[in-house]
Motif scaffolding. Sequence first.
Motif, short mmCIF file in Angstrom:
data_model
loop_
_atom_site.label_atom_id
_atom_site.label_comp_id
_atom_site.label_asym_id
_atom_site.label_seq_id
_atom_site.Cartn_x
_atom_site.Cartn_y
_atom_site.Cartn_z
N THR A 47 0.84 -1.20 0.00
CA THR A 47 0.00 0.00 0.00
C THR A 47 0.88 1.25 0.00
O THR A 47 0.64 2.20 -0.75
CB THR A 47 -0.93 -0.01 1.24
OG1 THR A 47 -1.58 -1.27 1.29
CG2 THR A 47 -1.93 1.11 1.20
N ILE A 72 1.18 4.27 -2.77
CA ILE A 72 1.04 5.70 -2.45
C ILE A 72 2.25 6.46 -3.00
O ILE A 72 2.11 7.47 -3.68
CB ILE A 72 0.92 5.92 -0.92
CG1 ILE A 72 -0.36 5.26 -0.40
CG2 ILE A 72 0.95 7.41 -0.56
CD1 ILE A 72 -0.51 5.26 1.12
N PRO A 118 -7.04 3.04 9.33
CA PRO A 118 -6.88 3.69 8.02
C PRO A 118 -6.31 5.10 8.12
O PRO A 118 -5.69 5.59 7.17
CB PRO A 118 -8.30 3.71 7.45
CG PRO A 118 -9.08 2.74 8.27
CD PRO A 118 -8.42 2.65 9.60
N ALA A 119 -6.47 5.76 9.26
CA ALA A 119 -5.98 7.14 9.40
C ALA A 119 -4.46 7.22 9.19
O ALA A 119 -3.92 8.25 8.77
CB ALA A 119 -6.35 7.69 10.77
N LEU A 152 -2.75 5.97 6.96
CA LEU A 152 -2.41 6.15 5.54
C LEU A 152 -2.37 7.63 5.18
O LEU A 152 -1.61 8.04 4.30
CB LEU A 152 -3.40 5.39 4.65
CG LEU A 152 -3.31 3.86 4.76
CD1 LEU A 152 -4.32 3.21 3.82
CD2 LEU A 152 -1.91 3.36 4.45
N VAL A 153 -3.17 8.43 5.87
CA VAL A 153 -3.15 9.86 5.60
C VAL A 153 -1.79 10.42 6.03
O VAL A 153 -1.14 11.18 5.30
CB VAL A 153 -4.30 10.57 6.37
CG1 VAL A 153 -4.26 12.07 6.15
CG2 VAL A 153 -5.64 9.97 5.97
N GLU A 154 -1.34 10.00 7.22
CA GLU A 154 -0.03 10.47 7.70
C GLU A 154 1.08 10.04 6.74
O GLU A 154 1.98 10.81 6.41
CB GLU A 154 0.29 9.86 9.08
CG GLU A 154 -0.65 10.29 10.18
CD GLU A 154 -0.50 9.40 11.42
OE1 GLU A 154 -1.46 9.35 12.19
OE2 GLU A 154 0.56 8.74 11.60
N THR A 189 0.86 9.33 3.58
CA THR A 189 0.76 10.07 2.32
C THR A 189 1.41 11.45 2.48
O THR A 189 2.15 11.90 1.61
CB THR A 189 -0.72 10.23 1.90
OG1 THR A 189 -1.30 8.93 1.90
CG2 THR A 189 -0.87 10.85 0.53
N GLU A 190 1.14 12.07 3.63
CA GLU A 190 1.74 13.39 3.86
C GLU A 190 3.26 13.31 3.92
O GLU A 190 3.97 14.13 3.32
CB GLU A 190 1.21 14.00 5.17
CG GLU A 190 -0.12 14.68 4.95
CD GLU A 190 -0.82 15.04 6.26
OE1 GLU A 190 -0.17 14.97 7.33
OE2 GLU A 190 -2.02 15.35 6.20
N LYS A 226 0.91 15.95 -5.70
CA LYS A 226 -0.43 16.42 -5.32
C LYS A 226 -1.27 16.69 -6.57
O LYS A 226 -0.76 17.16 -7.57
CB LYS A 226 -0.30 17.69 -4.49
CG LYS A 226 0.27 17.40 -3.10
CD LYS A 226 -0.83 17.35 -2.07
CE LYS A 226 -0.44 16.68 -0.76
NZ LYS A 226 0.25 17.49 0.18
#
Length: 631
Positions: A594, A598, A613-614, A616-618, A620-621, A631
């Motif tokens: 995954t 990304i 799942p949260a 994955l946001v970190e 990605t950042e 972006k």
Amino acid sequence: MANYDAVFQHSLEKPEEFWAEAAKSITWFKKYDKVLDSTKAPFYKWFPGGKMNTCYNAIDRHVEGGRADQIAIIYDSPVTDTLKKITYRDLLEQVSTFAGGLASQGVVKGDTVVIYMPMIPEAAIAMLACARLGAIHSVVFGGFAPHELAIRIDHAQPKLLITASGAIEGKKVLSYKPLVDSAIEQSTHEVKKVILFQRDIVKSEMIPGRDVDWAELVSNSKPVGCTEVDATDPLYILYTSGTTGMPKGVIRDNGGHAVALYWTMKNLYNINPGDVWWSASDVGWVVGHSYIVYAPLLQGSTTVFYEGKPVGTPDAGAFWRVISQHKVKSLFTAPTAFRAIKKEDPNGLLFSKYDTSCFECLYLAGERTDPDTLHWAEKLIGVPIIDHWWQTETGWAIVGNCRGIEEMPVKEGSPTKPLPGYDVRIVNDEGDVVPKGIEGNIVIKLPLPPGTLTTLWRNDERFIKSYMSKFPGYYETSDGGFIDDDGYVYVMGRMDDVINIAGHRLSTGAMEEIISNHPDIAECAVFGADDQMKGQLPVGLFVVKAGVTRDGEEIKKELVKMVRETIGPIACFKDACQVVRLPKTRSGKILRGTMRSIANNKEYKAPSTIDDPAILVEITETLAKMGYVKK
Ligand code: COA
Ligand code: AMP
């Protein structure tokens, strides 16, 4: 001209008849009893009962058969400003005398010998001398650090080690001897003798009693003949990256290897005995074993031994210069080399300086040929650009365009069709064959053709586990892909933790093992990010142990240094970043795939078993800050 489909069908329907015909190209001291012995499948044996010698087939018989004065090896070294041409007669003299030297040091049939050498003809002489004695060589690529060499020494347990004082890598002069000494110190297996070839570019100190000077040894040695070996005896061990820090020791036999490689020279590459052939790789990789050394010499063609880079030695016209100067008919290299040339000389100005009318075809492998590079090269050179897919394990191409049988139209993104002997299928994770056009695991129905791996050195169990267990009756390639309606195979990439950096195969698992040894690291993940030049580059994300407050940048630098010093510069591990946590499944499996998606801006679907799942946001950042996520 023959018809590819007919030849291919024949190879699958009557493999024994097919390979018996091919085996006529090899000189047997005693004919084999059987073409294929399947009684201990999946440990297949090709040509059991056959007696031969690979070195005899690669050198002696050409000298006896009228090629004595033909050039066998053209050594072209822009980095040392050297050009040397070695005839088959000279090669016989040098190999048989060096083999005599090895014998005087106690090397006998069945012994193992580790070779750690740069791209000089002595590397081939060392390999062929081992083959002459029936000793099993294991060549280790010079870009590996002492630790990796030590791992291989411990596993291969060599009677002795052959090396050179150093190399020139681009513009850097490297001293090999301290690396070898350090590896021997790190290994538990005792290396009693080191044969060292002193080069003018760098001289090494000798350890009295252990180190033997190559030149002195040769001057005191007499040529020896070829030792008869069984076709099924091992010729070499070549270690390749698996998913852990312990590489896999691929075993190649003598008979099947000679038969298959000889067959490919004409049928796949359209090379005839006497033609000039160039494989711009390194003897440390499988391409170097098969297509710098063994296949061209088995066939009696001329092989170019190039000690240089595609760019910088001295410029991006180096390949065109070599092709033109030595009348090279075909070149085999990795797409990354062409991306490097394209970057330096996008308009091909240097190409137009040389007469390359002798040049017939460019073969690419090691990684997928990207359409940009394909089109650029096609337009510039105006010869067919042929992608072909293979692995260290197979030793020769699984999928390609058999130009010597019937040249097929090139489809961008596909290395064309399976080679005779390879029954390639695409299966889903349950092992069912999937319809045309659907992606899945690329597998090959057993038996594999001759010349492919027979097992892993001293590890039959790992051979079964790695390749034969997941899909019984098939060899698991660990590559994913699909087959289209015309039977063209598309190879989309590895399904495991192996990555491809500049056509070199490396294990992200091995890098993770090293990073985990850092005292501040709690856990980490390394995965491959797409790179315009090298295809892929490793990226690391790490979590520090509770209580560690040091600067993440500092730690990153230490990790980069550790990987470089442990695996070697060739790992190209230069980028890593600290994160608070890594995404995992509820059972604790890190979601490397995954994160890879990304980083590579690919669509992904987080598994339903994801813990949080949260995260994955970190991630990605972080990957955006590192410059991967667009972006
Ligand atoms: N001994 C010691 N170090 C070596 C080495 C060797 N034989 N080969 C490479 N290295 C070092 C390089 O010097 C470099 O070190 P650095 O980090 O200090 O710069 C590092 O390992 C990475 O090497 P590489 O990936 O080769 O990068 P590069 O920038 O030097 O060259 C290319 C890029 C594309 C020109 C080069 O990779 C190339 O020619 N590739 C052809 C591919 C090939 O032969 N593939 C074999 C399979 S067909
Ligand atoms: P190696 O064992 O070092 O030769 O690496 C083998 C791996 O390189 C394969 O499993 C593929 O993932 C990749 N590879 C080699 N050649 C190709 C190709 N022509 N197209 C796509 N991938 C390739």
